[in-house]
Design a protein around this motif. Structure first.
Motif, PDB file in Angstrom:
ATOM      1  N   LYS A   2      37.536  37.032  47.126  1.00  0.00           N
ATOM      2  CA  LYS A   2      38.780  37.796  47.271  1.00  0.00           C
ATOM      3  C   LYS A   2      38.506  39.298  47.211  1.00  0.00           C
ATOM      4  O   LYS A   2      37.475  39.736  46.693  1.00  0.00           O
ATOM      5  CB  LYS A   2      39.767  37.420  46.166  1.00  0.00           C
ATOM      6  CG  LYS A   2      40.335  36.014  46.307  1.00  0.00           C
ATOM      7  CD  LYS A   2      41.551  35.823  45.441  1.00  0.00           C
ATOM      8  CE  LYS A   2      42.014  34.370  45.426  1.00  0.00           C
ATOM      9  NZ  LYS A   2      42.487  33.891  46.732  1.00  0.00           N
ATOM     10  N   LEU A   4      41.017  43.073  46.716  1.00  0.00           N
ATOM     11  CA  LEU A   4      42.345  43.569  46.340  1.00  0.00           C
ATOM     12  C   LEU A   4      42.709  44.726  47.274  1.00  0.00           C
ATOM     13  O   LEU A   4      41.913  45.652  47.453  1.00  0.00           O
ATOM     14  CB  LEU A   4      42.310  44.050  44.883  1.00  0.00           C
ATOM     15  CG  LEU A   4      43.585  44.677  44.318  1.00  0.00           C
ATOM     16  CD1 LEU A   4      44.735  43.684  44.323  1.00  0.00           C
ATOM     17  CD2 LEU A   4      43.328  45.196  42.902  1.00  0.00           C
ATOM     18  N   THR A   5      43.880  44.643  47.872  1.00  0.00           N
ATOM     19  CA  THR A   5      44.285  45.684  48.819  1.00  0.00           C
ATOM     20  C   THR A   5      45.696  46.167  48.520  1.00  0.00           C
ATOM     21  O   THR A   5      46.444  45.513  47.778  1.00  0.00           O
ATOM     22  CB  THR A   5      44.175  45.181  50.274  1.00  0.00           C
ATOM     23  OG1 THR A   5      44.443  46.262  51.165  1.00  0.00           O
ATOM     24  CG2 THR A   5      45.184  44.073  50.545  1.00  0.00           C
ATOM     25  N   TRP A  17      40.382  47.926  46.456  1.00  0.00           N
ATOM     26  CA  TRP A  17      39.962  48.217  45.085  1.00  0.00           C
ATOM     27  C   TRP A  17      38.447  48.079  44.961  1.00  0.00           C
ATOM     28  O   TRP A  17      37.862  47.146  45.512  1.00  0.00           O
ATOM     29  CB  TRP A  17      40.657  47.229  44.140  1.00  0.00           C
ATOM     30  CG  TRP A  17      40.394  47.471  42.692  1.00  0.00           C
ATOM     31  CD1 TRP A  17      39.593  46.739  41.872  1.00  0.00           C
ATOM     32  CD2 TRP A  17      40.933  48.537  41.890  1.00  0.00           C
ATOM     33  NE1 TRP A  17      39.605  47.264  40.608  1.00  0.00           N
ATOM     34  CE2 TRP A  17      40.417  48.366  40.588  1.00  0.00           C
ATOM     35  CE3 TRP A  17      41.797  49.599  42.152  1.00  0.00           C
ATOM     36  CZ2 TRP A  17      40.735  49.234  39.544  1.00  0.00           C
ATOM     37  CZ3 TRP A  17      42.120  50.458  41.115  1.00  0.00           C
ATOM     38  CH2 TRP A  17      41.592  50.273  39.826  1.00  0.00           C
ATOM     39  N   TRP A  22      40.354  53.269  44.186  1.00  0.00           N
ATOM     40  CA  TRP A  22      40.774  52.805  45.504  1.00  0.00           C
ATOM     41  C   TRP A  22      39.894  53.457  46.571  1.00  0.00           C
ATOM     42  O   TRP A  22      39.668  54.674  46.536  1.00  0.00           O
ATOM     43  CB  TRP A  22      42.239  53.173  45.767  1.00  0.00           C
ATOM     44  CG  TRP A  22      43.175  52.440  44.855  1.00  0.00           C
ATOM     45  CD1 TRP A  22      43.790  52.934  43.744  1.00  0.00           C
ATOM     46  CD2 TRP A  22      43.579  51.075  44.965  1.00  0.00           C
ATOM     47  NE1 TRP A  22      44.567  51.964  43.143  1.00  0.00           N
ATOM     48  CE2 TRP A  22      44.454  50.798  43.881  1.00  0.00           C
ATOM     49  CE3 TRP A  22      43.297  50.040  45.860  1.00  0.00           C
ATOM     50  CZ2 TRP A  22      45.042  49.562  43.677  1.00  0.00           C
ATOM     51  CZ3 TRP A  22      43.891  48.799  45.657  1.00  0.00           C
ATOM     52  CH2 TRP A  22      44.747  48.558  44.574  1.00  0.00           C
ATOM     53  N   ALA A  38      39.461  38.996  39.624  1.00  0.00           N
ATOM     54  CA  ALA A  38      40.336  39.388  40.724  1.00  0.00           C
ATOM     55  C   ALA A  38      41.762  39.566  40.213  1.00  0.00           C
ATOM     56  O   ALA A  38      42.426  40.569  40.496  1.00  0.00           O
ATOM     57  CB  ALA A  38      40.291  38.331  41.835  1.00  0.00           C
ATOM     58  N   GLU A  39      42.220  38.599  39.439  1.00  0.00           N
ATOM     59  CA  GLU A  39      43.576  38.682  38.900  1.00  0.00           C
ATOM     60  C   GLU A  39      43.711  39.873  37.947  1.00  0.00           C
ATOM     61  O   GLU A  39      44.743  40.548  37.922  1.00  0.00           O
ATOM     62  CB  GLU A  39      43.944  37.386  38.163  1.00  0.00           C
ATOM     63  CG  GLU A  39      44.077  36.164  39.065  1.00  0.00           C
ATOM     64  CD  GLU A  39      45.229  36.280  40.068  1.00  0.00           C
ATOM     65  OE1 GLU A  39      46.146  37.109  39.829  1.00  0.00           O
ATOM     66  OE2 GLU A  39      45.204  35.571  41.085  1.00  0.00           O
ATOM     67  N   ALA A  42      44.162  42.889  39.990  1.00  0.00           N
ATOM     68  CA  ALA A  42      45.504  42.928  40.581  1.00  0.00           C
ATOM     69  C   ALA A  42      46.537  43.356  39.545  1.00  0.00           C
ATOM     70  O   ALA A  42      47.447  44.139  39.839  1.00  0.00           O
ATOM     71  CB  ALA A  42      45.861  41.562  41.166  1.00  0.00           C
ATOM     72  N   PRO A  55      50.293  46.055  45.797  1.00  0.00           N
ATOM     73  CA  PRO A  55      48.919  45.531  45.797  1.00  0.00           C
ATOM     74  C   PRO A  55      48.913  44.003  45.832  1.00  0.00           C
ATOM     75  O   PRO A  55      49.797  43.364  45.248  1.00  0.00           O
ATOM     76  CB  PRO A  55      48.347  46.052  44.474  1.00  0.00           C
ATOM     77  CG  PRO A  55      49.527  46.312  43.600  1.00  0.00           C
ATOM     78  CD  PRO A  55      50.661  46.680  44.517  1.00  0.00           C
ATOM     79  N   TYR A  56      47.959  43.429  46.534  1.00  0.00           N
ATOM     80  CA  TYR A  56      47.823  41.972  46.550  1.00  0.00           C
ATOM     81  C   TYR A  56      46.396  41.594  46.892  1.00  0.00           C
ATOM     82  O   TYR A  56      45.643  42.391  47.467  1.00  0.00           O
ATOM     83  CB  TYR A  56      48.814  41.317  47.523  1.00  0.00           C
ATOM     84  CG  TYR A  56      48.706  41.791  48.957  1.00  0.00           C
ATOM     85  CD1 TYR A  56      49.328  42.969  49.362  1.00  0.00           C
ATOM     86  CD2 TYR A  56      48.002  41.055  49.909  1.00  0.00           C
ATOM     87  CE1 TYR A  56      49.240  43.397  50.671  1.00  0.00           C
ATOM     88  CE2 TYR A  56      47.907  41.476  51.217  1.00  0.00           C
ATOM     89  CZ  TYR A  56      48.532  42.649  51.592  1.00  0.00           C
ATOM     90  OH  TYR A  56      48.443  43.088  52.896  1.00  0.00           O
ATOM     91  N   LEU A  57      46.046  40.352  46.516  1.00  0.00           N
ATOM     92  CA  LEU A  57      44.692  39.851  46.762  1.00  0.00           C
ATOM     93  C   LEU A  57      44.630  39.192  48.132  1.00  0.00           C
ATOM     94  O   LEU A  57      45.574  38.535  48.556  1.00  0.00           O
ATOM     95  CB  LEU A  57      44.308  38.833  45.679  1.00  0.00           C
ATOM     96  CG  LEU A  57      44.117  39.429  44.275  1.00  0.00           C
ATOM     97  CD1 LEU A  57      44.078  38.307  43.242  1.00  0.00           C
ATOM     98  CD2 LEU A  57      42.837  40.277  44.209  1.00  0.00           C
ATOM     99  N   GLY A 111      47.718  35.976  49.510  1.00  0.00           N
ATOM    100  CA  GLY A 111      48.243  37.025  48.635  1.00  0.00           C
ATOM    101  C   GLY A 111      49.506  37.623  49.198  1.00  0.00           C
ATOM    102  O   GLY A 111      50.479  37.871  48.499  1.00  0.00           O
TER     103      GLY A 111
END
Lengths: 119, 169, 552
Positions: A2, A4-5, A17, A22, A38-39, A42, A55-57, A111
């Protein structure tokens, strides 16, 4: 795998991320093999509502040419619009762009779907 | 509890002491002025008014102002609820209260009340506000009267652009 | 054209200042994103896939050269050198930074432009016939009424937080070029038997996930009563439109649920209670507005132009342009010129800053400074002398703007789709490009004749796919882009929602399928029939067979 964006508040730029900050290029994004970090990333991102929006994975697949987002939506975000190759991050070319262009996996970005459901 | 801002004159507003208590349907009545739901007002309003109390009603955004038509002269406050910033039904309710039903008492905005709505609220006839965004009276006035011109007649009596043109600014 | 006065200008300045203040409040963290989003949307600022998008209002699709040049300047200064004209006749910039947006609004305000109500649950930019003031077909100038609505709807105190967005279109010609029946309100100017001017009022049309051709709720609304009647419609909607489900919040759902008759009755009841004299514009203001739309100082010219006729006979490209992009004008010796933004291979509706400047120059030199935007994402120079057509054509050609394909198969509407849009499920632009390239041979495109292809990248239908003669809807099928075809739609006076052809096709199959549909039409058509007519007569079966035969 994953990543993170999000989009950056001040200019809307697609960002990823990486190790506490960033970055603008998918090639510089931190790739998480495990769920927990990852979580955690996030959760940390959500605590920055004045830096990034939504933000989401996203799911990443290791292709022959390198890692790339599985969903075509996320590939477009990482590259730029397909009708104007001279615009967006893809304009800079390089191995990272080549790898994403070579990717053809097809899946919804889980995500993103979760994000929409939350709303 | 959000604090209460009231218009005090043309382009002026100030903090106001709220002499009303909003009373839930299952809550015992405190002394003094009360603001009740429509249902509770319909059940208990007459009795309370005959005690000489000041009574107001809070209307939810799906409740029609016409339900209050005959009671309006007795009501000190009509509070109109904004359950969400985006729910614009109370704007219609306020205009109808002022322009159609001739209500002259306080119309108070409660709920998700932000200064970005101030201009619309004032134009529709609201004169009291419980801002949810911590706005001061100064910020409220600035937001409410930012525009030097308006394009339509509404409950605030401002001259619309077409009238300014006809009569000279 | 309408000219802003000091009142309009001070209003825009105040608005730009307000937005600057709101952006500052957001960047400082005083406003959350949830609070700020509706505010930026009310100024046309969306967050899309790659950046913010700013949608600039072009009231009833009318621009002057100074405004178009300013849009070109913004494209160069703050974007990537181009803009995208939309089906709401607006212009959007796709690469905007939030921090620049206040400066851009200031730059727009300097030329009487803005982004007010180009998004949000309010009354959006009112559209009108792009040939207004130039076509002999119209019985009145719809721009007069569109301008009245622009002012009335601007920051309307009661109707800025409606259940959902609200779109109005006006036409005064029998041939509808505004898709009026697919709007929340469509207004069609008509004369009654005694000659009085009135509006046929159509309410509750729309596209999106539940397409409706709107019913008429009033046959003849006296024109002077327009605003009070609109106020009544909007008030009934504001009070009773659904707010529990965003997909059921448009007025079309309310009208369909109540029935057109009952909805119309509620409007009449409300209208009767409104103090109309407080709402309807006084005659003096209507006359003031009308004065701005007086015809320009046309020359007295013969009906036939020798220069025009000679160019047609000598230059095949020009002759083709004259056949497809030049329309009759009400004034002898003049023509209406359609400027296509659909060159095969390009992005439908996109114009570069240089192209905008070319059109601005041509309008200034040859066209009384008048430029229009069509809902089909093209531009119009409404008043060009026939004598000047060859030189105008040459200048357009040099700028890549002379594609002679208006209403032909390559004149495709496409929304930005997943290449830009955060809501899209699939791309629309590459599909448009693949179809246009397949029909790039102009003789063949002309032989096929009028064929309206409309492509949307999601069910919100910004690309008007429901009313395409061939409609194409992008869907996400297990993570792949697929395209659902519909046939037989029309957004014109014979409005109709298209019918599903069959299972969705993969991207690589779409252009080929369009080609197969066209072949069926060419085979089946009878004298004088357009694609749409043949489909209506012959039905879906032969078309379906051609596209899906191999799969069976």
């Amino acid at each position: 795998m994953k990543a993170l964006t999000a989009n950056r508040l001040i200019d809307g730029e697609v960002v990823f991320w990486s190790q506490g900050r960033w970055v603008e290029h998918f090639g510089d994004a931190e790739l998480f093999d495990a769920e927990a970090p990852a979580e955690a990333a996030a959760t940390g991102a959500k605590a920055q509502p004045n830096v990034v929006i939504d933000p989401y994975l996203i799911d990443i697949e290791q292709g022959e040419a390198g890692p790339a987002p599985i969903s075509y939506r996320e590939r477009l975000r990482a590259l730029g619009p397909s009708n104007t190759p001279q615009h967006g991050k893809q304009a800079e070319g390089g191995a990272e762009v080549a790898a994403i262009l070579a990717a053809h996996g097809a899946a919804r970005s889980s995500g993103r779907v979760n994000l929409i459901k939350r709303k | 509890m959000p604090k209460l801002i009231k218009l005090t004159g043309p382009r002026a507003a100030a903090w106001a002491n709220d002499r009303f208590t909003v009373v839930a349907d299952d809550q015992a009545l405190p002394a003094g002025g009360v603001i009740l739901s429509l249902a509770r007002f319909q059940a208990e309003g007459d009795a309370l008014l005959s005690e000489g109390r000041e009574v107001g009603v809070v209307l939810q955004s799906d409740e029609a102002v016409e339900a209050l038509a005959y009671d309006l002269p007795r009501l000190a406050v009509v509070a109109l609820a904004f359950p969400k910033f985006r729910d614009g039904r109370a704007f219609t309710s306020a205009r109808l209260l002022r322009e159609r039903l001739g209500y002259g008492g306080e119309i108070r905005a409660v709920g998700d009340v932000l200064q970005e709505q101030a201009q619309f609220m004032v134009r529709c006839g609201f004169d009291a506000f419980e801002p949810a965004d911590g706005s001061t009276p100064e910020a409220w006035v600035r937001a409410a009267f930012r525009f030097r011109h308006v394009y339509q007649r509404s409950a605030d009596g401002r001259r619309p652009a077409f009238e300014e043109r006809a009569h000279g600014v | 054209m309408y000219q802003y006065d000091a009142i309009d200008r001070e209003f825009l300045t105040d608005r730009a200042n307000e937005f600057r203040h709101q952006v500052a409040r957001r960047l400082s963290g005083e406003l959350t994103e949830d609070q700020f989003k509706p505010l930026r949307l009310m100024n046309g600022l969306y967050l899309q896939l790659h950046a913010y998008m700013l949608r600039v209002a072009i009231p009833y699709g009318t621009l002057n050269p100074r405004q178009l040049r300013r849009l070109a300047w913004i494209a160069r200064t703050y974007d990537k050198g181009y803009g995208h004209f939309t089906t709401r006749t607006n212009l959007q910039f796709h690469w905007i930074k939030l921090k620049d947006a206040p400066d851009i609004l200031d730059a727009l305000a300097e030329v009487d432009l803005h982004a007010i109500q180009t998004s949000g649950n309010c009354i959006r930019n009112t559209t009108a016939d792009p040939r207004a003031g130039a076509t002999a077909e119209e019985i009145d100038d719809p721009r007069v009424w569109a301008e009245a609505i622009r002012q009335w709807s601007t920051l309307h105190p009661e109707f800025s937080f409606l259940p959902r967005k609200f779109k109005i279109a006006i036409t005064a010609a029998a041939k509808d070029r505004t898709a009026a029946k697919l709007h929340d309100i469509g207004l069609m100017l008509r004369r009654s038997r005694d000659g009085a001017l009135g509006f046929e009022v159509i309410v509750g049309g729309g596209m999106g996930r539940t397409p409706h051709v709107g019913p008429t709720i009033k046959e003849h609304l006296p024109v002077g009563r327009l605003l009070s009647y609109l106020e009544a419609v909007l008030r009934v909607y504001n009070r009773h439109g659904r707010r529990d489900n965003i997909y059921k919040a448009r007025i079309k759902i309310l009208v369909a649920a109540l029935g057109a008759e009952e909805f119309g009755r509620q409007v009449e009841e409300e209208w009767a209670k409104i103090d109309a004299a407080q709402v309807d514009l006084p005659d003096v203001e209507l006359a003031r507005i009308r004065g701005f739309f007086a015809p320009p100082a046309f020359d007295v010219l013969p009906r036939v132009s020798a220069a025009f006729e000679e160019a047609k006979s000598k230059d095949a490209d020009f002759a083709r342009f004259a056949r497809n992009n030049v329309q009759p004008h009400k004034q002898a010796g003049y023509a209406i010129v359609d400027v296509s933004l659909k060159r095969p291979g390009d992005t439908p509706g996109d114009a570069t800053a240089e192209q905008m400047e070319v059109v601005a120059d041509l309008a200034e030199r040859y066209g009384f400074g008048d430029i229009r935007i069509t809902h089909e994402q093209n531009l119009v120079l409404p008043h060009i002398r026939l004598d000047d057509l060859p030189v105008v054509h040459a200048a357009l050609q040099a700028a890549g703007l002379a594609t002679a394909n208006i209403n032909l198969v390559s004149d495709i509407i496409a929304c930005p789709g997943l290449d830009y849009c955060a809501l899209a499920n699939a791309r629309a632009i590459p599909i448009a490009q693949s179809i246009a390239e397949r029909f790039a041979e102009p003789d063949r495109a002309e032989a096929v004749g009028e064929l309206k292809i409309k492509i949307s990248g999601c069910i919100n239908a910004c690309g008007h796919h429901h009313v395409g003669h061939i409609g194409i809807l992008g869907v996400d099928k297990k993570g792949e882009e697929f395209y659902q075809l519909t046939l037989g739609g029309s957004g014109a006076e014979d409005a109709e929602v298209g019918k599903m052809l069959g299972p969705a096709l993969p991207a690589g199959r779409v252009a080929e399928a369009v080609d197969q549909l066209v072949e069926v039409y060419l085979r089946e058509r009878q004298e004088g029939e357009r694609f749409l007519d043949t489909f209506r007569r012959a039905g879906v079966a032969p078309f379906k067979e051609a596209v899906y035969a191999e799969a069976d």
